[in-house]
Design an enzyme around this catalytic site. Structure first.
Site, PDB file in Angstrom:
ATOM      1  N   HIS A 196      20.057 -97.261 -12.817  1.00 22.54           N
ATOM      2  CA  HIS A 196      21.166 -96.647 -12.084  1.00 22.54           C
ATOM      3  C   HIS A 196      22.007 -95.755 -12.980  1.00 22.54           C
ATOM      4  O   HIS A 196      22.445 -94.682 -12.582  1.00 22.54           O
ATOM      5  CB  HIS A 196      22.054 -97.746 -11.498  1.00 22.54           C
ATOM      6  CG  HIS A 196      21.333 -98.580 -10.494  1.00 22.54           C
ATOM      7  ND1 HIS A 196      21.569 -99.911 -10.332  1.00 22.54           N
ATOM      8  CD2 HIS A 196      20.371 -98.247  -9.624  1.00 22.54           C
ATOM      9  CE1 HIS A 196      20.778-100.363  -9.381  1.00 22.54           C
ATOM     10  NE2 HIS A 196      20.041 -99.380  -8.939  1.00 22.54           N
ATOM     11  N   GLU A 440      -6.718 -82.909  -9.191  1.00 13.09           N
ATOM     12  CA  GLU A 440      -6.313 -83.722 -10.345  1.00 13.09           C
ATOM     13  C   GLU A 440      -7.398 -84.720 -10.757  1.00 13.09           C
ATOM     14  O   GLU A 440      -7.194 -85.533 -11.643  1.00 13.09           O
ATOM     15  CB  GLU A 440      -4.992 -84.450 -10.053  1.00 13.09           C
ATOM     16  CG  GLU A 440      -4.944 -85.245  -8.775  1.00 13.09           C
ATOM     17  CD  GLU A 440      -3.576 -85.874  -8.524  1.00 13.09           C
ATOM     18  OE1 GLU A 440      -2.739 -85.948  -9.428  1.00 13.09           O
ATOM     19  OE2 GLU A 440      -3.348 -86.309  -7.373  1.00 13.09           O
TER      20      GLU A 440
END
Ligand code: PEP
Ligand code: MG
Length: 581
Positions: A196, A440
């Site tokens: 956070h 990819e």
């Protein structure tokens, strides 16, 4: 005589760029273990009332935090505070606390014990998500205990001079108390790239380094500190030599920062007038602000799997819809390319939501489109959400980890099903929505000519393409030196993929990290790459690289590169070339 303090250097995780120096404000840990007191039978009701009052106060505190974050950074950041409300109201923890009080424990001690049990049960889980939740539980119980005891809180809001905050861990509540004016940087012992603190520091654009292990035990308020948020380095009590080195580094960084800022509204155009598209990669809708601020003219990769992290329920169709609508409208008139979920691989451990057993080779296992085929409802929900949002702004769909034609066709059958369903329900969507695939996996790279015939665009995911082509795990530090974008095998593949796309009449983009390193810009331009999608912080650097090159020179350079057999020699050519940017 004044004490000469020893310089010490700490390496952590760089989460928010920039260099800053100043004085430490050490946010001391609070909430030492409360003391156990036996509450006599006749006072236990009163003790329960103390708890009830403190819960109400804590809920109000968290709501205030929510409102503050919402006001300053928007709802996506503010949701962090909602997790804390869920923890506060967790029925298991609440029941445990109440029964302890009924047995005679004092309220603060009961909270301490009940939260401690849950935190301990998370200890054995080496998952970043659970680690983060464990911090949240600690924070909520700390607040609750403070409110029960009505103890005074030390707060960042009290800081009234320029400071750099050092803490064991910063909670969202701590972080929003920042007065941007005074707090110049953060350094914390705990946390990773998705913590956070990291998310909020990036929102405020304040240099921050986390994951510094025991820094907070080693510093004192008032110590001198340098934070290098670009490299993840923190220096305490720097000596005069280090200070002058960093002064120079800061000046270089600051001048570059200012110079790059000026490019924001200029086109990504070569010296001889060739324009390319320069897009940003994002993980959540709030990052569109950052992308636009840095001059991106679209989103080339929205990694939607991040919607599945930090939560206990799979996102609903409605959430997908709202999220994509908001993102695409914010970017409008620019386009937004939404990649369907790429869960699995290194993103598997975050997924407590699906029942995927342990895999010995997660990168080669049930990942991305393969996982979507196994869980068709989840895939359809997302496709419906994307399609519905496409009625409101320019959106394209992109599939990850396509290895061959059958997979592409199967994905398109799901898309068709989602479209048919919406048509039946008379729900609007863009009937001409473009569909692309990530290239990819080496097999897809080798048959790009075949895939391209059934696609509207391709985007090269070099992060995975390099890992799979060179057999180098992209997250294993021990083999990191083998992970080389300049390996001739990669160079040849890139050229082939771009040529195949062009021969089929479609555009070739790149959204892997290689696109975001200006060192490779001349080669990629020379190969004819049409679109670069890079992290927001790299947009202006790539723009500068493009604006400093003539396409004719880039073409010559890329032709030379193709003739070289050894990656080291390619590297040498790049560093000696006047095009090196
Ligand atoms: C890639 O593989 O290059 C890519 C952009 O996707 P991700 O990093 O999400 O795997
Ligand atoms: Mg990938």
């Amino acid at each position: 005589m004044a004490e000469i303090k020893q310089e010490s250097i700490y390496q952590g995780v760089a989460v928010s760029g920039g260099i800053v120096s100043g004085k430490v404000f050490l946010l001391a840990e609070q909430g030492n273990a409360p003391i156990y007191k036996e509450i006599p039978q006749d006072l236990r009701k009163k003790e329960l009332a103390r708890l009830k009052k403190a819960i109400a106060q804590t809920r109000a505190d968290i709501k205030t935090t929510y409102l503050k974050i919402n006001e300053r950074l928007g709802e996506n950041y503010a949701k962090i505070a909602n997790v804390q409300i869920l923890i506060l109201d967790d029925p298991v923890m609440r029941k445990d606390i109440i029964s302890m009080i009924e047995e005679g424990f004092n309220a603060e001690y009961a909270v301490f014990k009940a939260s401690g049990k849950i935190i301990k049960s998370f200890d054995s889980i080496s998952d970043e998500y659970f680690r983060e939740r464990s911090f949240d539980i600690q924070d909520v119980s700390k607040r609750l205990i403070e409110n029960i005891c009505q103890s005074a809180k030390q707060s960042l809001a009290a800081i009234d001079r320029d400071s750099i905050v050092v803490a064991h861990n910063l909670t969202p509540a701590d972080t929003v108390a920042i007065r941007e004016k005074f707090i110049k940087g953060f350094a914390t012992d705990m946390g990773g790239k998705t913590s956070h603190t990291a998310i909020i520091a990036q929102g405020f654009e304040i240099p921050a380094v986390v994951g510094l292990k025991n820094l907070s035990c080693a510093v004192h308020s008032g110590d001198d500190i340098i934070i290098d948020g670009n490299k993840g380095i923190v220096i305490i009590n720097p000596n005069s030599e280090t200070i002058s080195t960093y002064e120079k580094e800061f000046n270089v960084w600051f001048a570059e920062h200012k110079e790059l800022e000026k490019l924001k509204d200029l086109p990504a155009q070569t010296l001889d007038g060739v324009k390319i598209k320069l897009f940003a990669n994002i993980d959540n809708p709030d990052e569109t602000e950052y992308a636009l601020k840095n001059g991106a003219s679209g989103i080339g990769l929205y990694r939607t799997e991040f919607m599945y992290f930090n939560r206990v329920q799979i996102p609903t169709e409605e959430e997908h819809f709202e999220n994509y609508k908001k993102t695409a409208q914010r970017m409008s008139p620019f386009e937004t390319i939404i990649r369907t979920i790429d869960l699995g691989g290194d993103k598997l451990s975050k997924l407590g939501l699906l029942d995927i057993g342990a895999e010995s080779n997660p990168f080669m296992g049930l990942r991305a489109i393969r996982l979507c085929f196994k869980y068709p409802d989840i895939f359809l929900q997302q496709l419906r959400g994307i399609l519905r949002a496409s009625a409101f702004a320019k959106i394209k769909i992109m599939y990850p980890m396509i290895s061959g034609l059958q997979e592409l066709r199967q994905a398109n059958i799901f898309l068709q099903k989602a479209k048919d369903g919406l048509r039946k329900e008379k729900i609007d969507f863009d009937e001409n929505i473009e569909v692309g695939a990530m290239i990819e996996i080496p097999s897809a790279a080798i048959i790009t000519d075949i895939l391209a015939k059934e696609l509207d665009f391709i985007s090269i995911g070099t992060n995975d393409l390099i890992q799979y082509t060179l057999a180098v795990d992209r997250v294993n530090e021990d083999v990191a030196d083998l992970y080389d974008p300049l390996h001739p095998a990669i160079i040849r593949l890139l050229k082939k993929i771009i040529d195949d796309a062009h021969n089929a009449g479609i555009k070739a983009a790149m959204c892997g990290e290689m696109a975001g390193d200006p060192k490779y810009t001349p080669i990629l331009l020379g190969f004819g790459l049409d679109e670069f999608s890079v992290s927001s912080s790299q947009v202006s650097k790539i723009k500068r690289a493009v604006r400093n090159i003539k396409m004719s020179d880039a073409k010559k350079l890329s032709q030379e590169v193709l003739k070289i057999s050894d990656a080291k020699d390619i590297e040498k050519l790049l560093s000696k070339s006047s095009l090196r940017v």
